[in-house]
Design an enzyme around this catalytic site. Structure first.
Site, PDB file in Angstrom:
ATOM      1  N   GLY A   1       0.444  -1.218   0.577  1.00 54.10           N
ATOM      2  CA  GLY A   1      -0.018  -0.055   0.164  1.00 54.10           C
ATOM      3  C   GLY A   1       0.380   1.105  -0.144  1.00 54.10           C
TER       4      GLY A   1
ATOM      5  N   SER B   1      -4.468   3.016 -18.087  1.00 54.46           N
ATOM      6  CA  SER B   1      -5.387   2.451 -18.240  1.00 54.46           C
ATOM      7  C   SER B   1      -6.134   4.427 -18.346  1.00 54.46           C
ATOM      8  CB  SER B   1      -5.724   2.628 -16.617  1.00 54.46           C
ATOM      9  OG  SER B   1      -5.208   4.254 -15.663  1.00 54.46           O
TER      10      SER B   1
ATOM     11  N   LYS C   1      -8.290   4.564  -6.916  1.00 54.50           N
ATOM     12  CA  LYS C   1      -9.310   5.649  -7.836  1.00 54.50           C
ATOM     13  C   LYS C   1     -10.754   5.774  -7.410  1.00 54.50           C
ATOM     14  CE  LYS C   1      -6.172   3.175 -11.853  1.00 54.50           C
ATOM     15  NZ  LYS C   1      -6.215   2.732 -12.737  1.00 54.50           N
TER      16      LYS C   1
END
Length: 813
Positions: free
Chosen positions: A384, A708, A751
């Site tokens: 993370g 993306s 996101k």
């Protein structure tokens, strides 16, 4: 210098000659005439000077015949040195032209069969021609003596005195020369004979002596002799210093040895020395160990080897350090796990807010351990962004389990030996950090935190640390971990390894496969507020010595700090800003000044300054060709904007915004797909040849890459060419292909959090990302509408409105 008085052992007492020449003798010698013809005796290893008496050993048949015949007649011969001493049978060309007339004083037959002649130099001569070669040389000669002027100035006197002083010093420093030689030097009256005498006895080669013999002027010859004497004295002094140093070193070693022997004897009398105490201590530690038969056997063998070593030996300390390590390692020693699941849950909840997946995994492990009791420890990897609590979570897990805690940072580790250790034969060898930390915590089942595992260097000249981690983090192999220093297998299967990383991309695939990866994404605004209230504020109040009632933060103020002064997925910067506010209030408390106990937004502006960050928010849809996308960064998710501008030209494509290769390829694919499917949007295909396309992604200083943004670029291009509005408060992410497929992308949770922060309502993404949404807590996705796409044509249906933008651009072919 050589042995000046060595003749005493050779010549009998009744021999009629004196080695030292008086002034009268010199005058008589100078008055003698040099014969016109002389038998010539070649000398190999010496040069004869006028007035000097030397012994010579005669070995060649020619030479023996010459001295015997000469001794029976006039006893006068000519002596000259060979140019090369190695020539056994010299010819006329092998002889130096300048020699010395010599008088044969005595011939002796030595016990070993050799013939020795005692000769004294008279005057120098020069060979003018060889008259006979057999049975020995005869030559026409002429006198080489010049009338030498003897300067009587102070410089010349000082020169002669210096020669005499240096000669005396050399005699005194040379143990091989008897001290009587000083008497001989001091009693030489003639200055010329002094120079000849010293020259004859100099410790130099024959070439240099021949050069001295051929010099006619006395002063230059004296200067050269002084130079040679100075060099010889310096060499003697250097030898003396070396011998003195060696003697001192030897004396010290002998002294230390004797003192050590005496010390050992005294210690034995008193009941054993330090070495015996060390060995006794090792044996006591070994008796308490729960190690295997193999380890016990190795330890005893090495201990016996230590007992046979002398304590002053270099290997003794190496062997002692090794045995101390073996004896101090926690072989088979474990702390007792606290298997109370409720206690573990309370500890985890109190220490960290959220992180349900990790907490659930730890409780599952405890439950199985409670049922089975000998389960292998899991190897977890927390992945993370910075500041989400990965490292501190390891300590909480150790507290929940009741185990010892070890943290080892792997950031920048580039040497395999740091993990596996060095072989103990190397100087300064040490065990690896794994073994060192186990020795420190004195337990074989700690919680072992491997921090920043993604920042370990790869294969270098010092080995590959990532390859070493493969064995450490493999449950099937780490029960027999081999440390190079320990040289024995050590069981790591009970150690609970927890690795932390910011990204999986830099971790070796084989290493990634061995770990159970758990993602820790960023926190929502609400979660950050709760973390601040429950953990960060109490912690900072305690660290700054401020009481809870002296400083109060409202929820609105905390939200303002989070939105205006931090931009991160974790809470590290948030903690720093809270600390800054508390420090400001601590100043007022310490000085006794009045202040507001409850922090207001006006106080924040004064303490932290104006807002550093603007809120992420979707822009209006009044401009064609501008679409909101979603991006993943190391500090969490963010929204970004894709801007498309058209201008008349030849159909060129320009990309700006510090884009990477993959992102550039996505733009090309999007444009090509739009060209081939222009009919779906009622776009004239000829337009693409008449208009230039410029795609820009703002914040050009920040590098951007990845696939993306594919559907975002396609939507922006479609909006620009159709001049249709894009649906407001909509964001999207997904990769596109030339076949028209929308492919899944990563970082979905981050996101989605970015979209929620920006108050987005609709999110477009690949149908294959639906499984990622299912794993996200409902609190995170509350208020968001997800639209899943399979084909790129579906993007047009959901993203583009029928309504044109205000003042649309007139695009014609």
């Amino acid at each position: 210098m050589k042995d000046l008085l060595g003749l005493a052992d050779i010549v009998d007492q009744d021999t009629e000659f004196f080695p030292l020449l008086s002034s009268e003798d010199e005058e008589i010698m100078q008055a003698e005439e040099v014969p016109d013809e002389l038998p010539i005796l070649p000398l190999r290893n010496t040069v004869l000077f006028p007035g000097v008496v030397i012994p010579i050993t005669v070995g060649r048949d020619k030479s023996i015949k010459l001295i015997r015949e000469a001794y029976k007649s006039s006893k006068t011969i000519g002596v000259t040195a060979q140019k090369d001493a190695e020539v056994e049978d010299p010819t006329a060309g092998d002889l130096n032209k300048i020699g010395t007339v010599a008088r044969l004083i005595k011939i002796l037959q030595m016990p070993d069969g050799n013939t020795t002649a005692i000769i004294q130099g008279k005057k120098r001569f020069e060979i003018t021609g060889i008259t006979q070669e057999e049975p020995y040389f005869k030559a026409k000669v002429s006198s080489f003596e010049n009338i030498e002027s003897h300067p009587q100035d102070e410089t010349y006197k000082a020169l002669i005195s210096s020669v005499k002083d240096l000669a005396v010093q050399i005699i005194e420093k040379s143990p091989a020369i008897p001290s009587e030689a000083v008497f001989a030097i001091n009693n030489i009256e003639s200055e010329v004979f002094l120079i000849n005498f010293v020259s004859s006895n100099l410790n130099v080669d024959n070439t240099t002596k021949q050069r001295l013999l051929e010099m006619t002027e006395i002063e230059p010859r004296a200067n050269l002799v002084l130079e040679l004497l100075t060099k010889e004295l310096q060499m003697l002094e250097l030898k003396f210093d070396i011998q003195k140093k060696v003697k001192v070193d030897m004396d010290k070693q002998q002294r230390d040895f004797l003192l050590n022997q005496q010390l050992k004897t005294i210690q034995d009398e008193l009941g054993g020395g330090p070495n015996d105490i060390e060995i006794k201590s090792l044996k006591e530690k070994a008796a308490k160990k729960k190690w295997s038969k193999e380890v016990n056997e190795i330890f005893n063998n090495e201990l016996n080897r230590l007992q046979r070593m002398h304590p002053s030996a270099a290997e003794y300390s190496i062997q002692l350090n090794y045995l101390e390590l073996v004896a101090e390692l926690p072989w088979g020693e474990f702390t007792k796990d606290n298997l109370d699941l409720k206690h573990a849950k309370n500890v985890l909840e109190n220490d960290h807010y959220g992180l349900e997946k990790i907490k659930e995994r730890i409780l599952e492990y405890l439950a199985v351990l409670k049922l089975k009791n000998d389960m292998k420890s899991p190897i977890l990897c927390f992945v993370g962004p910075p500041g989400v609590g990965k490292t501190s979570l390891g300590k909480s897990i150790a507290n929940a389990l009741g185990r010892k805690y070890v943290r080892m940072s792997l950031g920048g580790v580039r040497d395999e030996s740091e993990l596996r250790g060095h072989r103990k034969t190397y100087i300064g060898a040490m065990p690896g950090r794994i073994i060192q930390n186990l020795k420190k915590v004195k337990a074989s089942n700690p919680v072992f935190m491997l921090d920043e595992v993604d920042k370990v260097s790869g294969n270098t000249y010092s080995g590959d640390p990532q390859a070493a981690l493969l064995e450490i983090l493999d449950p099937e192999q780490n029960n027999a971990f081999y440390d190079n220093y320990l040289e024995m297998e050590y069981d790591l299967s009970s150690v609970m390894f927890i690795a932390t990383a910011n990204t999986l991309s830099t971790i070796h695939p084989a290493l990634r496969d061995r770990m159970e990866v758990i993602d820790l994404s960023g926190y929502l605004m609400e979660e950050k507020v709760e973390i601040a209230r429950k953990h960060l504020i109490p912690k900072q109040l305690g660290e700054h010595g401020v009481k809870k009632k002296q400083v109060r933060f409202t929820r609105k103020v905390l939200e303002s700090i989070i939105e205006d002064h931090t931009r991160e997925a974790g809470v590290r910067t948030l903690e720093k800003q809270i600390a800054k506010v508390i420090r400001n209030r601590a100043k007022y408390i310490a000085t006794g000044e009045e202040y507001n106990e409850t922090i207001s937004r006006e106080d924040l502006r004064q303490i932290l300054g104006p807002p550093r960050f603007q809120k992420d928010k979707a822009i209006s849809n009044d401009v064609a060709g501008v679409v909101t996308g979603l991006a993943w960064t190391a500090v969490g998710g963010e929204i970004l904007f894709i801007e498309v501008s058209l201008s008349k030209g030849k159909g060129n494509l320009k990309l700006t915004g510090n884009l990477g290769d993959v992102m550039k390829e996505s733009a090309v694919i999007a444009l090509e797909y739009l060209k081939s499917h222009a009919g779906l949007l009622n776009i004239d295909p000829d337009i693409f040849e008449k208009w230039n396309v410029h795609i820009h992604v703002p914040e050009g200083a920040t590098p951007k890459d990845g696939p993306s943004a594919g559907i975002t670029m396609l939507t922006a291009l479609a909006s620009a060419f159709t001049q249709q509005k894009v649906k407001s408060k909509m964001a999207m992410t997904g990769e596109i292909t030339l076949r028209g497929k929308v492919l899944p992308v990563g970082g979905i949770k981050e996101k989605i959090l970015a979209a929620k922060r920006a108050k987005i309502k609709d999110v477009l993404l690949s149908k294959e990302n639906e499984k990622d949404i299912a794993e996200i807590k409902d609190d995170y996705i509350k208020g968001l509408n997800f639209i899943y796409l399979d084909n790129m044509t579906e993007v047009f249906d959901h993203a583009l409105l029928k309504e044109k933008v205000r003042n649309p651009l007139k695009i014609k072919a």
